[in-house]
Motif scaffolding. Structure first.
Motif, mmCIF file in Angstrom:
data_model
loop_
_atom_site.group_PDB
_atom_site.id
_atom_site.type_symbol
_atom_site.label_atom_id
_atom_site.label_comp_id
_atom_site.label_asym_id
_atom_site.label_seq_id
_atom_site.Cartn_x
_atom_site.Cartn_y
_atom_site.Cartn_z
ATOM 1 N N VAL A 49 -8.198 -1.528 0.288
ATOM 2 C CA VAL A 49 -6.971 -2.185 0.180
ATOM 3 C C VAL A 49 -7.097 -3.339 -0.583
ATOM 4 O O VAL A 49 -8.090 -4.102 -0.476
ATOM 5 N N VAL A 50 -5.946 -3.586 -1.520
ATOM 6 C CA VAL A 50 -6.035 -4.582 -2.179
ATOM 7 C C VAL A 50 -4.729 -5.310 -2.412
ATOM 8 O O VAL A 50 -3.754 -4.303 -2.253
ATOM 9 N N ASP A 51 -4.491 -6.641 -2.880
ATOM 10 C CA ASP A 51 -3.257 -7.085 -3.083
ATOM 11 C C ASP A 51 -3.150 -7.320 -4.629
ATOM 12 O O ASP A 51 -4.016 -7.629 -5.292
ATOM 13 N N LYS A 52 -1.826 -6.933 -5.195
ATOM 14 C CA LYS A 52 -1.634 -6.775 -6.772
ATOM 15 C C LYS A 52 -0.331 -7.438 -6.730
ATOM 16 O O LYS A 52 0.619 -7.239 -6.127
ATOM 17 N N THR A 53 -0.395 -8.448 -7.716
ATOM 18 C CA THR A 53 1.237 -8.984 -8.192
ATOM 19 C C THR A 53 1.466 -8.301 -9.479
ATOM 20 O O THR A 53 0.723 -8.302 -10.375
ATOM 21 N N PHE A 54 2.603 -7.881 -9.671
ATOM 22 C CA PHE A 54 3.483 -7.277 -10.813
ATOM 23 C C PHE A 54 4.619 -8.307 -11.041
ATOM 24 O O PHE A 54 5.299 -8.927 -10.492
ATOM 25 N N ASN A 55 4.816 -8.612 -12.271
ATOM 26 C CA ASN A 55 5.832 -9.431 -12.774
ATOM 27 C C ASN A 55 7.333 -8.477 -12.809
ATOM 28 O O ASN A 55 7.233 -7.250 -12.697
ATOM 29 N N ALA A 56 8.399 -8.935 -12.266
ATOM 30 C CA ALA A 56 9.534 -8.285 -12.138
ATOM 31 C C ALA A 56 9.992 -7.673 -13.212
ATOM 32 O O ALA A 56 10.043 -7.994 -14.223
ATOM 33 N N GLY A 57 10.284 -6.325 -13.038
ATOM 34 C CA GLY A 57 10.919 -5.346 -14.070
ATOM 35 C C GLY A 57 9.799 -4.472 -14.689
ATOM 36 O O GLY A 57 9.983 -3.898 -15.662
ATOM 37 N N THR A 58 8.303 -5.004 -14.302
ATOM 38 C CA THR A 58 7.195 -4.245 -15.100
ATOM 39 C C THR A 58 7.391 -2.773 -14.823
ATOM 40 O O THR A 58 7.914 -2.240 -13.633
ATOM 41 N N LYS A 59 7.025 -2.028 -15.808
ATOM 42 C CA LYS A 59 7.147 -0.423 -15.504
ATOM 43 C C LYS A 59 5.656 -0.116 -14.955
ATOM 44 O O LYS A 59 4.539 -0.688 -15.365
ATOM 45 N N VAL A 60 5.636 0.602 -14.119
ATOM 46 C CA VAL A 60 4.724 1.307 -13.279
ATOM 47 C C VAL A 60 4.592 2.853 -13.334
ATOM 48 O O VAL A 60 5.716 3.321 -12.980
ATOM 49 N N GLU A 61 3.396 3.415 -13.246
ATOM 50 C CA GLU A 61 3.414 4.946 -13.452
ATOM 51 C C GLU A 61 3.489 5.282 -11.963
ATOM 52 O O GLU A 61 2.369 4.973 -11.182
ATOM 53 N N THR A 62 4.234 6.189 -11.556
ATOM 54 C CA THR A 62 4.013 6.722 -10.144
ATOM 55 C C THR A 62 3.487 8.229 -10.289
ATOM 56 O O THR A 62 3.537 8.842 -11.184
ATOM 57 N N ALA A 63 3.054 8.595 -9.071
ATOM 58 C CA ALA A 63 2.349 9.808 -9.067
ATOM 59 C C ALA A 63 3.174 10.713 -8.203
ATOM 60 O O ALA A 63 3.698 10.304 -7.077
ATOM 61 N N THR A 64 3.098 12.146 -8.313
ATOM 62 C CA THR A 64 3.873 12.874 -7.468
ATOM 63 C C THR A 64 2.724 13.498 -6.356
ATOM 64 O O THR A 64 1.834 14.264 -6.785
ATOM 65 N N SER A 118 -2.434 19.587 -6.936
ATOM 66 C CA SER A 118 -3.353 20.865 -6.141
ATOM 67 C C SER A 118 -4.630 20.341 -5.722
ATOM 68 O O SER A 118 -5.493 21.160 -5.418
ATOM 69 N N VAL A 119 -4.952 18.826 -5.780
ATOM 70 C CA VAL A 119 -6.062 18.167 -4.947
ATOM 71 C C VAL A 119 -5.529 17.560 -3.712
ATOM 72 O O VAL A 119 -4.886 16.816 -3.924
ATOM 73 N N PRO A 120 -6.192 17.994 -2.653
ATOM 74 C CA PRO A 120 -5.942 17.459 -1.426
ATOM 75 C C PRO A 120 -6.217 16.065 -1.509
ATOM 76 O O PRO A 120 -7.580 15.606 -1.714
ATOM 77 N N LEU A 121 -5.421 15.121 -0.959
ATOM 78 C CA LEU A 121 -5.509 13.719 -0.831
ATOM 79 C C LEU A 121 -5.895 13.128 0.513
ATOM 80 O O LEU A 121 -6.811 12.458 0.640
ATOM 81 N N TYR A 122 -5.182 13.554 1.486
ATOM 82 C CA TYR A 122 -5.500 13.270 3.070
ATOM 83 C C TYR A 122 -4.605 13.996 3.875
ATOM 84 O O TYR A 122 -3.875 15.063 3.531
ATOM 85 N N VAL A 123 -4.985 14.094 5.289
ATOM 86 C CA VAL A 123 -4.641 15.030 6.180
ATOM 87 C C VAL A 123 -3.988 13.924 7.271
ATOM 88 O O VAL A 123 -4.600 13.186 7.561
ATOM 89 N N GLU A 124 -2.748 14.112 7.534
ATOM 90 C CA GLU A 124 -1.854 13.189 8.627
ATOM 91 C C GLU A 124 -1.510 14.279 9.874
ATOM 92 O O GLU A 124 -0.889 15.157 9.617
ATOM 93 N N LEU A 125 -2.189 13.691 10.949
ATOM 94 C CA LEU A 125 -1.939 14.602 12.238
ATOM 95 C C LEU A 125 -0.893 13.833 12.942
ATOM 96 O O LEU A 125 -0.273 12.816 12.542
#
Length: 185
Positions: A49-64, A118-125
């Motif tokens: 877990v980390v804390d990260k600060t972004f400037n408002a309006g900055t583009k970030v890449e999302t993962a599906t 197609s790579v398993p990330l985690y299992v949620e029960l």
């Protein structure tokens, strides 16, 4: 791609080739200077877990991230085999990815399996499961619910702390997040 204005809890970002889930975020508009977004991110694979600060309006890449309800079939050595409930496709999830969830996983149990490319990330029960006690020390006459706890082994092999009056063969409800005894089933 999304902007920092689109951030919400649970969104998975691809930062520097690693997947990070947004745990918490806060838009901050100080009196002086530009606005920014303060986030708490959790690495999907390592759990860091980390804390990260972004400037408002900055583009970030999302993962599906594809979350599907799957049925646990069986353990294959260190790996676990799950079946998609809609397509009946089977996927193998490494034991390290399943982690502590393996302590509460029974054959034919349903779980949410999250995958990315197609790579398993985690299992949620589910938050709680019903398990049968296979062994616990017998209770003594006069044991009460407020008298303390004793270890009990459940059918998955995990050990759960239960009240003194619980006996072998009973079904109990267990919290999958921290392994707490919740009550008789």
């Amino acid at each position: 791609m999304a902007t920092t204005n689109d951030l919400k809890n649970g969104l998975v970002l691809n930062l520097d080739g690693e997947l990070w889930a947004v745990v918490e975020f806060q838009h901050v508009k100080p009196g002086k200077g530009g606005a920014f977004v303060r986030t708490t991110l959790k690495n999907v694979l390592s759990g860091k877990v980390v804390d990260k600060t972004f400037n408002a309006g900055t583009k970030v890449e999302t993962a599906t991230v594809d979350k599907r309800t799957m049925q646990y079939l069986y353990a294959d050595g260190e790996d676990y085999v799950f079946m998609d409930m809609e397509t009946f496709d089977q996927i193998t999830v490494p034991g390290g990815t399943v982690g502590e969830a393996a302590n509460y996983l029974l054959p034919e149990a349903e779980a949410i399996v999250a995958t990315h490319e197609s790579v398993p990330l985690y299992v949620e029960l589910p938050t709680s499961v019903v398990l049968e006690i296979t062994y616990t020390e017998p209770g003594l006459q006069g044991d009460r619910s407020t008298g303390g706890n004793k270890p009990a082994t459940v059918e998955t092999g995990a050990t759960v702390q239960v009240p003194l009056f619980i006996t072998t063969g009973e079904k109990i409800k267990v919290d999958t997040r921290d392994g707490r005894y919740l009550g008789r089933a």
